[in-house]
Design a protein around this motif. Structure first.
Motif, PDB file in Angstrom:
ATOM      1  N   ARG A  90       0.834  -1.204   0.000  1.00 52.98           N
ATOM      2  CA  ARG A  90       0.000   0.000   0.000  1.00 52.98           C
ATOM      3  C   ARG A  90       0.868   1.253   0.000  1.00 52.98           C
ATOM      4  O   ARG A  90       0.552   2.243  -0.681  1.00 52.98           O
ATOM      5  CB  ARG A  90      -0.955  -0.009   1.200  1.00 52.98           C
ATOM      6  N   GLU A  91       1.960   1.220   0.761  1.00 56.71           N
ATOM      7  CA  GLU A  91       2.859   2.381   0.785  1.00 56.71           C
ATOM      8  C   GLU A  91       3.522   2.596  -0.574  1.00 56.71           C
ATOM      9  O   GLU A  91       3.684   3.739  -1.030  1.00 56.71           O
ATOM     10  CB  GLU A  91       3.906   2.200   1.882  1.00 56.71           C
ATOM     11  N   ILE A  92       3.906   1.517  -1.233  1.00 54.36           N
ATOM     12  CA  ILE A  92       4.493   1.631  -2.577  1.00 54.36           C
ATOM     13  C   ILE A  92       3.454   2.164  -3.552  1.00 54.36           C
ATOM     14  O   ILE A  92       3.748   3.030  -4.386  1.00 54.36           O
ATOM     15  CB  ILE A  92       5.062   0.274  -3.032  1.00 54.36           C
ATOM     16  N   TRP A  93       2.221   1.664  -3.446  1.00 52.73           N
ATOM     17  CA  TRP A  93       1.169   2.133  -4.359  1.00 52.73           C
ATOM     18  C   TRP A  93       0.859   3.607  -4.126  1.00 52.73           C
ATOM     19  O   TRP A  93       0.525   4.334  -5.068  1.00 52.73           O
ATOM     20  CB  TRP A  93      -0.082   1.274  -4.211  1.00 52.73           C
ATOM     21  N   ASP A  94       1.005   4.077  -2.897  1.00 59.51           N
ATOM     22  CA  ASP A  94       0.846   5.509  -2.632  1.00 59.51           C
ATOM     23  C   ASP A  94       1.870   6.322  -3.417  1.00 59.51           C
ATOM     24  O   ASP A  94       1.555   7.408  -3.931  1.00 59.51           O
ATOM     25  CB  ASP A  94       1.005   5.801  -1.136  1.00 59.51           C
ATOM     26  N   VAL A  95       3.098   5.804  -3.520  1.00 54.19           N
ATOM     27  CA  VAL A  95       4.129   6.482  -4.312  1.00 54.19           C
ATOM     28  C   VAL A  95       3.735   6.499  -5.783  1.00 54.19           C
ATOM     29  O   VAL A  95       3.886   7.508  -6.474  1.00 54.19           O
ATOM     30  CB  VAL A  95       5.506   5.803  -4.112  1.00 54.19           C
ATOM     31  N   VAL A  96       3.220   5.379  -6.270  1.00 50.65           N
ATOM     32  CA  VAL A  96       2.751   5.311  -7.659  1.00 50.65           C
ATOM     33  C   VAL A  96       1.682   6.375  -7.899  1.00 50.65           C
ATOM     34  O   VAL A  96       1.742   7.134  -8.884  1.00 50.65           O
ATOM     35  CB  VAL A  96       2.205   3.906  -7.975  1.00 50.65           C
ATOM     36  N   GLU A  97       0.702   6.443  -7.031  1.00 49.56           N
ATOM     37  CA  GLU A  97      -0.388   7.396  -7.227  1.00 49.56           C
ATOM     38  C   GLU A  97       0.082   8.838  -7.096  1.00 49.56           C
ATOM     39  O   GLU A  97      -0.408   9.728  -7.796  1.00 49.56           O
ATOM     40  CB  GLU A  97      -1.512   7.100  -6.237  1.00 49.56           C
ATOM     41  N   GLU A  98       1.064   9.070  -6.237  1.00 44.09           N
ATOM     42  CA  GLU A  98       1.595  10.425  -6.081  1.00 44.09           C
ATOM     43  C   GLU A  98       2.265  10.923  -7.353  1.00 44.09           C
ATOM     44  O   GLU A  98       2.103  12.081  -7.750  1.00 44.09           O
ATOM     45  CB  GLU A  98       2.593  10.455  -4.919  1.00 44.09           C
ATOM     46  N   HIS A  99       3.026  10.046  -8.007  1.00 48.45           N
ATOM     47  CA  HIS A  99       3.817  10.468  -9.171  1.00 48.45           C
ATOM     48  C   HIS A  99       3.116  10.228 -10.501  1.00 48.45           C
ATOM     49  O   HIS A  99       3.506  10.814 -11.513  1.00 48.45           O
ATOM     50  CB  HIS A  99       5.181   9.778  -9.156  1.00 48.45           C
ATOM     51  N   ASP A 100       2.117   9.346 -10.536  1.00 50.80           N
ATOM     52  CA  ASP A 100       1.338   9.068 -11.744  1.00 50.80           C
ATOM     53  C   ASP A 100       2.238   8.813 -12.958  1.00 50.80           C
ATOM     54  O   ASP A 100       2.171   9.529 -13.961  1.00 50.80           O
ATOM     55  CB  ASP A 100       0.387  10.243 -12.017  1.00 50.80           C
ATOM     56  N   PRO A 101       3.089   7.779 -12.907  1.00 53.84           N
ATOM     57  CA  PRO A 101       4.028   7.539 -14.010  1.00 53.84           C
ATOM     58  C   PRO A 101       3.324   7.137 -15.304  1.00 53.84           C
ATOM     59  O   PRO A 101       2.180   6.677 -15.303  1.00 53.84           O
ATOM     60  CB  PRO A 101       4.892   6.383 -13.485  1.00 53.84           C
ATOM     61  N   ASP A 102       4.061   7.287 -16.404  1.00 56.61           N
ATOM     62  CA  ASP A 102       3.545   6.911 -17.725  1.00 56.61           C
ATOM     63  C   ASP A 102       3.944   5.501 -18.134  1.00 56.61           C
ATOM     64  O   ASP A 102       3.322   4.903 -19.006  1.00 56.61           O
ATOM     65  CB  ASP A 102       4.072   7.890 -18.782  1.00 56.61           C
ATOM     66  N   VAL A 103       5.021   4.978 -17.544  1.00 55.18           N
ATOM     67  CA  VAL A 103       5.501   3.641 -17.904  1.00 55.18           C
ATOM     68  C   VAL A 103       6.131   3.008 -16.665  1.00 55.18           C
ATOM     69  O   VAL A 103       6.702   3.707 -15.824  1.00 55.18           O
ATOM     70  CB  VAL A 103       6.504   3.697 -19.077  1.00 55.18           C
ATOM     71  N   PHE A 104       5.993   1.686 -16.573  1.00 56.73           N
ATOM     72  CA  PHE A 104       6.403   0.946 -15.380  1.00 56.73           C
ATOM     73  C   PHE A 104       7.311  -0.223 -15.751  1.00 56.73           C
ATOM     74  O   PHE A 104       7.108  -0.868 -16.789  1.00 56.73           O
ATOM     75  CB  PHE A 104       5.171   0.375 -14.667  1.00 56.73           C
ATOM     76  N   PHE A 105       8.267  -0.521 -14.853  1.00 62.24           N
ATOM     77  CA  PHE A 105       9.113  -1.699 -14.984  1.00 62.24           C
ATOM     78  C   PHE A 105       9.174  -2.420 -13.645  1.00 62.24           C
ATOM     79  O   PHE A 105       9.406  -1.801 -12.612  1.00 62.24           O
ATOM     80  CB  PHE A 105      10.539  -1.317 -15.397  1.00 62.24           C
ATOM     81  N   ASP A 106       8.993  -3.737 -13.681  1.00 62.44           N
ATOM     82  CA  ASP A 106       9.122  -4.581 -12.497  1.00 62.44           C
ATOM     83  C   ASP A 106      10.214  -5.597 -12.812  1.00 62.44           C
ATOM     84  O   ASP A 106      10.074  -6.409 -13.738  1.00 62.44           O
ATOM     85  CB  ASP A 106       7.790  -5.272 -12.203  1.00 62.44           C
ATOM     86  N   LEU A 107      11.324  -5.559 -12.060  1.00 68.54           N
ATOM     87  CA  LEU A 107      12.533  -6.310 -12.404  1.00 68.54           C
ATOM     88  C   LEU A 107      12.674  -7.551 -11.537  1.00 68.54           C
ATOM     89  O   LEU A 107      12.722  -7.453 -10.308  1.00 68.54           O
ATOM     90  CB  LEU A 107      13.752  -5.404 -12.266  1.00 68.54           C
ATOM     91  N   HIS A 108      12.782  -8.705 -12.194  1.00 69.46           N
ATOM     92  CA  HIS A 108      12.835  -9.997 -11.524  1.00 69.46           C
ATOM     93  C   HIS A 108      13.885 -10.882 -12.177  1.00 69.46           C
ATOM     94  O   HIS A 108      14.499 -10.526 -13.186  1.00 69.46           O
ATOM     95  CB  HIS A 108      11.477 -10.713 -11.645  1.00 69.46           C
ATOM     96  N   SER A 109      14.032 -12.087 -11.635  1.00 69.58           N
ATOM     97  CA  SER A 109      14.718 -13.169 -12.336  1.00 69.58           C
ATOM     98  C   SER A 109      14.025 -14.471 -11.971  1.00 69.58           C
ATOM     99  O   SER A 109      13.362 -14.576 -10.946  1.00 69.58           O
ATOM    100  CB  SER A 109      16.210 -13.230 -11.984  1.00 69.58           C
ATOM    101  N   SER A 110      14.184 -15.444 -12.847  1.00 71.33           N
ATOM    102  CA  SER A 110      13.536 -16.743 -12.664  1.00 71.33           C
ATOM    103  C   SER A 110      14.600 -17.817 -12.771  1.00 71.33           C
ATOM    104  O   SER A 110      15.592 -17.651 -13.489  1.00 71.33           O
ATOM    105  CB  SER A 110      12.472 -16.949 -13.750  1.00 71.33           C
ATOM    106  N   PHE A 111      14.394 -18.924 -12.082  1.00 70.55           N
ATOM    107  CA  PHE A 111      15.397 -19.983 -12.183  1.00 70.55           C
ATOM    108  C   PHE A 111      15.406 -20.590 -13.575  1.00 70.55           C
ATOM    109  O   PHE A 111      16.454 -20.889 -14.124  1.00 70.55           O
ATOM    110  CB  PHE A 111      15.147 -21.055 -11.120  1.00 70.55           C
TER     111      PHE A 111
END
Length: 199
Positions: A70-91
């Motif tokens: 919820r705290e992270i989503w508050d940051v998203v809503e505050e800044h209203d970005p145009d594009v998003f990246f979620d960085l992971h790795s998989s085995f």
């Protein structure tokens, strides 16, 4: 643009790439990075931390189920970005019968605007320039599918609740050194932004 890394602590290429991206100075716009989202998972190098599986807290159509999310989503809503990246790795490697199961070596876009096209372009760019010639063909990146489905994910919430372009970047941990995975992850983001004239 918004970048999140470190939802899973045992996927260091994601949060290490996000820390590098946090140092960028974009030519235009604003860069917001949360490089080490679940710091307890990162500290312990575990898939989940004190917040459970952070990437399953992103319920669609309602508030995230965990305080940290919820705290992270508050940051998203505050800044209203145009594009998003979620960085992971998989085995494992997406769509491959070789090695363990997984979704690595793929760029998974939301279905919005330019995202599918640029996911394909980024995969091609990485394959041409950063996959060593002596690596098996399975290590080539591809555009993965997108599914908001029954499993909550950060990118799924971006796609459905915000209807904006987003990318989940997944390198594989299978027989690939960490520094190479970090490079691949960072370069995917670089190529998408290059096409968007941000860097």
């Amino acid at each position: 643009m918004f970048v999140i890394g470190g939802q899973h602590g045992d996927e260091p290429s994601g949060w290490m790439a996000a820390n590098e991206i946090a140092q960028w100075q974009p030519d235009t716009g604003k860069l917001v990075v949360i490089p080490e989202a679940d710091q307890t998972a990162i500290r312990d190098r575990t898939y989940t931390g004190d917040n459970g599986n952070l990437n399953r807290a992103w319920t669609i159509g309602s508030d995230p189920t965990r305080l940290l999310a919820r705290e992270i989503w508050d940051v998203v809503e505050e800044h209203d970005p145009d594009v998003f990246f979620d960085l992971h790795s998989s085995f494992g490697i997406y769509g491959s019968d070789w090695g363990p199961d997984g979704v690595g070596q793929a760029v998974h876009p939301t279905p919005h605007d330019y995202a599918p096209r640029l996911a394909s372009a980024a995969a091609t760019y990485i394959n041409r320039n950063f996959i060593p010639d002596n690596y098996r063909d399975e290590y080539n990146f591809q555009r993965g599918p997108f599914s908001a489905g029954d499993i909550p994910t950060f990118t799924g919430k971006v796609a459905v609740d915000l209807e904006k372009p987003g990318f989940t970047v997944e390198s594989t941990r299978y027989e690939v050194p960490l520094d190479r995975r970090v490079t691949w992850t960072r370069r995917v983001v670089t190529d998408v932004l290059r096409h968007r004239d941000v860097i």
